[in-house]
Design an enzyme around this catalytic site. Structure first.
Site, PDB file in Angstrom:
ATOM      1  N   HIS A  81       0.837  -1.205   0.000  1.00 15.82           N
ATOM      2  CA  HIS A  81       0.000   0.000   0.000  1.00 15.82           C
ATOM      3  C   HIS A  81       0.875   1.259   0.000  1.00 15.82           C
ATOM      4  O   HIS A  81       0.607   2.210  -0.737  1.00 15.82           O
ATOM      5  CB  HIS A  81      -0.909   0.002   1.239  1.00 15.82           C
ATOM      6  CG  HIS A  81      -1.902  -1.133   1.249  1.00 15.82           C
ATOM      7  ND1 HIS A  81      -3.228  -0.950   1.554  1.00 15.82           N
ATOM      8  CD2 HIS A  81      -1.771  -2.451   0.979  1.00 15.82           C
ATOM      9  CE1 HIS A  81      -3.862  -2.117   1.482  1.00 15.82           C
ATOM     10  NE2 HIS A  81      -2.987  -3.044   1.139  1.00 15.82           N
ATOM     11  N   ASP A 127      -6.380   5.433   1.796  1.00 13.40           N
ATOM     12  CA  ASP A 127      -6.390   4.020   1.459  1.00 13.40           C
ATOM     13  C   ASP A 127      -7.826   3.526   1.507  1.00 13.40           C
ATOM     14  O   ASP A 127      -8.544   3.764   2.483  1.00 13.40           O
ATOM     15  CB  ASP A 127      -5.536   3.271   2.489  1.00 13.40           C
ATOM     16  CG  ASP A 127      -5.171   1.879   2.018  1.00 13.40           C
ATOM     17  OD1 ASP A 127      -6.087   1.111   1.670  1.00 13.40           O
ATOM     18  OD2 ASP A 127      -3.969   1.565   2.005  1.00 13.40           O
ATOM     19  N   THR A 156      -5.632  -0.301  -3.296  1.00 20.77           N
ATOM     20  CA  THR A 156      -4.386  -0.759  -3.919  1.00 20.77           C
ATOM     21  C   THR A 156      -4.455  -2.210  -4.399  1.00 20.77           C
ATOM     22  O   THR A 156      -3.435  -2.808  -4.720  1.00 20.77           O
ATOM     23  CB  THR A 156      -3.198  -0.582  -2.951  1.00 20.77           C
ATOM     24  OG1 THR A 156      -3.466  -1.384  -1.794  1.00 20.77           O
ATOM     25  CG2 THR A 156      -3.024   0.852  -2.533  1.00 20.77           C
ATOM     26  N   TRP A 216      -1.092  -7.948  -5.335  1.00 19.11           N
ATOM     27  CA  TRP A 216      -1.459  -7.187  -6.523  1.00 19.11           C
ATOM     28  C   TRP A 216      -0.277  -6.422  -7.120  1.00 19.11           C
ATOM     29  O   TRP A 216      -0.110  -6.349  -8.336  1.00 19.11           O
ATOM     30  CB  TRP A 216      -2.644  -6.265  -6.276  1.00 19.11           C
ATOM     31  CG  TRP A 216      -3.047  -5.552  -7.548  1.00 19.11           C
ATOM     32  CD1 TRP A 216      -3.086  -4.224  -7.775  1.00 19.11           C
ATOM     33  CD2 TRP A 216      -3.440  -6.180  -8.785  1.00 19.11           C
ATOM     34  NE1 TRP A 216      -3.478  -3.976  -9.081  1.00 19.11           N
ATOM     35  CE2 TRP A 216      -3.697  -5.164  -9.719  1.00 19.11           C
ATOM     36  CE3 TRP A 216      -3.587  -7.519  -9.193  1.00 19.11           C
ATOM     37  CZ2 TRP A 216      -4.105  -5.418 -11.031  1.00 19.11           C
ATOM     38  CZ3 TRP A 216      -3.986  -7.775 -10.504  1.00 19.11           C
ATOM     39  CH2 TRP A 216      -4.245  -6.734 -11.402  1.00 19.11           C
TER      40      TRP A 216
END
Ligand code: UDP
Length: 485
Positions: free
Chosen positions: A26, A131, A153, A385
């Protein structure tokens, strides 16, 4: 008389607060976004940026990354820190993420109040990029009259799976009824067309009790996104278009601006003040000696092995991976964080001998540079990711061994939707590891490479002038600047 007319209030100077959840993936992508904002603006002066880091991560970042030199030329960018509430010597792991979340939730409002107070050196914030995992920032924004844009994210496909958890429950598709139920196809995630089995749902869904706090929290956080002014995602339209369209029915204003690493490169001016080498946002010290080792290996001969920043392997899993990798006979570069396994005494003699002959083990690698190295032929990954999109951008096919959270969904899309890798989820024995690596490097290499190159090209187009991510970034900036007044 005209002199008695009140003056129009001065337009507030645009000032964005960027606040990531304090874990590597993140922080990395939100720092990249901050850097992109700086690169895209005409003048530094157009926008002030306050980047809110946990104290714990901030110290590590200053120690291990090159952020100090990268951001020091920009007087309108600054870091601010917030305690995450854990003792400094406690390792941050997947087991205490919820505790960190609750601690930040308690403190965030006060930090924002502090930023809003009049001060000589900074105007008050005019908007927040939070976030997407921390919806309490929407509440805080509302209290102070600040618009909030969420940055999630993770992949769009996992965001959508999280978003559909209430439907899955309502349709009786959750909870999963034990191991024998794992291959059942789920139907309550629209747009996935029979792609997802129970085992491909987010790791948080693997609970018998729907009141599980992590499942509850992720479901709540995701549902709150609809209250934000917009949703930023580190993905691109050509990769996740159909799923993005599903999400748009609920969150109309989506900014797909990824892949961020490629986007940053594409915005760098020809005579750049930024260093040519990849910038680093690492919380661990990068061992760059592996690049020198890679220089000596033949083209596309090395398997890169890394399970990201949070995965902790069981001793048996490590042994099986070790044997699988050694038995495959390929060259390998393996990242073993000191905290990713109980201790280093697990490295048995066989692995040690193979490492001396054709391998390299480091504690933390400059991953983006590694993936871009011509010697890399494939990536054995946990399907985080960031790792996934970095691998796609670099045109490197993957074997996926998802560990938790979003990774179970990502690995399914990697193998079945995008066909850029193979999913070995829920299997970890030496024979499977060896077969998968062999498929990656030889048997299925041509097909996988073709697909991943095509995706890499689409990614490049997305971040080039006039591409979808390029245009979305411009739109995001316009919107952020307009929030000033
Ligand atoms: N990473 C790195 N060096 C390593 C391992 C990982 O720089 O040796 C970086 C990687 O490039 C990625 C991030 O750490 O940007 C990991 O994020 P990801 O979302 O893949 O997984 P997580 O750590 O959140 O599980």
């Amino acid at each position: 008389s005209p002199s008695l007319q009140p003056e129009a209030p001065a337009r507030a100077l645009p000032h964005v607060v960027i606040f990531p959840f304090p874990i590597q993936g993140h922080v990395n992508s939100m720092l990249k976004l901050a850097e992109l904002l700086i690169l895209c603006l005409q003048r530094d002066d157009d926008l002030r940026i306050t980047f809110l880091n946990s104290e714990h991560n901030h110290n590590r970042l200053l120690h291990c990354s090159d952020v100090t030199s990268r951001f020091s030329n920009h007087p309108t960018f600054r870091f601010k820190t917030i305690p995450d509430g854990l003792p400094s010597e406690t390792a941050r792991s997947k087991d205490n993420l919820l505790e960190v979340f609750n601690n930040l939730k308690l403190r965030a409002r006060d930090v924002l109040a502090e930023l809003m107070a009049p001060s000589d050196d900074q105007p008050p914030p005019t908007c927040i990029i939070a976030d997407g995992f921390m919806s309490f920032m929407i509440d805080a924004g509302e209290e102070f009259g600040l618009p909030v844009v969420m940055f999630r994210t993770i992949s769009a496909c996992c965001f959508w799976a999280y978003f559909c958890i209430p439907r899955l429950i309502e349709a009786g598709e959750l909870p999963i009824q034990g191991n024998q139920d794992m291959d059942r196809i789920v139907t309550s995630v629209p747009g996935t067309d029979g792609l997802l089995r129970c085992r491909d749902l987010p790791g948080f869904c693997r609970v018998a009790d729907l009141s599980d706090p992590q499942l509850q929290n992720i479901t709540l956080q995701t549902s709150q996104t609809t209250r934000a002014q917009g949703l930023i995602l580190n993905t691109f339209e050509a990769l996740e278009g159909p799923i993005l369209n599903q999400i748009r029915a609920h969150c109309a204003n989506i900014y797909t601006v990824g892949p961020l690493n490629a986007h940053l490169k594409s915005r760098l001016p020809a005579a750049s003040q930024f260093p040519i080498r990849q910038s680093s946002n690492s919380l661990w010290e990068e061992d760059r000696s592996c690049l020198i080792w890679l220089d000596k290996q033949p083209v596309r001969s090395v398997v890169y092995v890394s399970f990201g920043s949070l995965a902790v392997l069981e001793r048996e899993e490590l042994t099986e991976f070790g044997h699988g990798i050694v038995n495959s006979n390929y060259r390998f570069l393996w990242v073993l964080r000191p905290d990713s396994v109980g201790s280093h005494d697990h490295i048995d003699a066989e692995l040690q001998a193979a490492t001396e002959e054709r391998g390299c083990i480091v504690e933390w690698a400059p991953q983006e540079e590694v993936l871009a190295h011509p010697a890399i032929g494939g990536f054995l990954t946990h399907s985080g990711w960031n790792s996934t999109i970095e691998s796609i951008t670099a045109g490197v096919p993957m074997v996926c061994w998802p560990y938790f959270a979003d990774q179970q969904v990502n690995s399914r899309f990697v193998s079945e939707a995008w066909k850029v890798g193979l999913d070995m989820k829920d299997r970890c024995d030496r024979t499977v590891v060896k077969t998968m690596i062999n498929d990656l490097m030889v048997e299925k290499r041509d097909d996988l490479s073709r697909s991943v190159f095509a995706k890499a090209n689409q990614a490049k187009e997305a971040v080039s002038v006039g591409g979808s991510s390029w245009d979305n970034m411009n739109r995001l900036i316009e919107n952020i600047l307009s929030m000033g007044g």
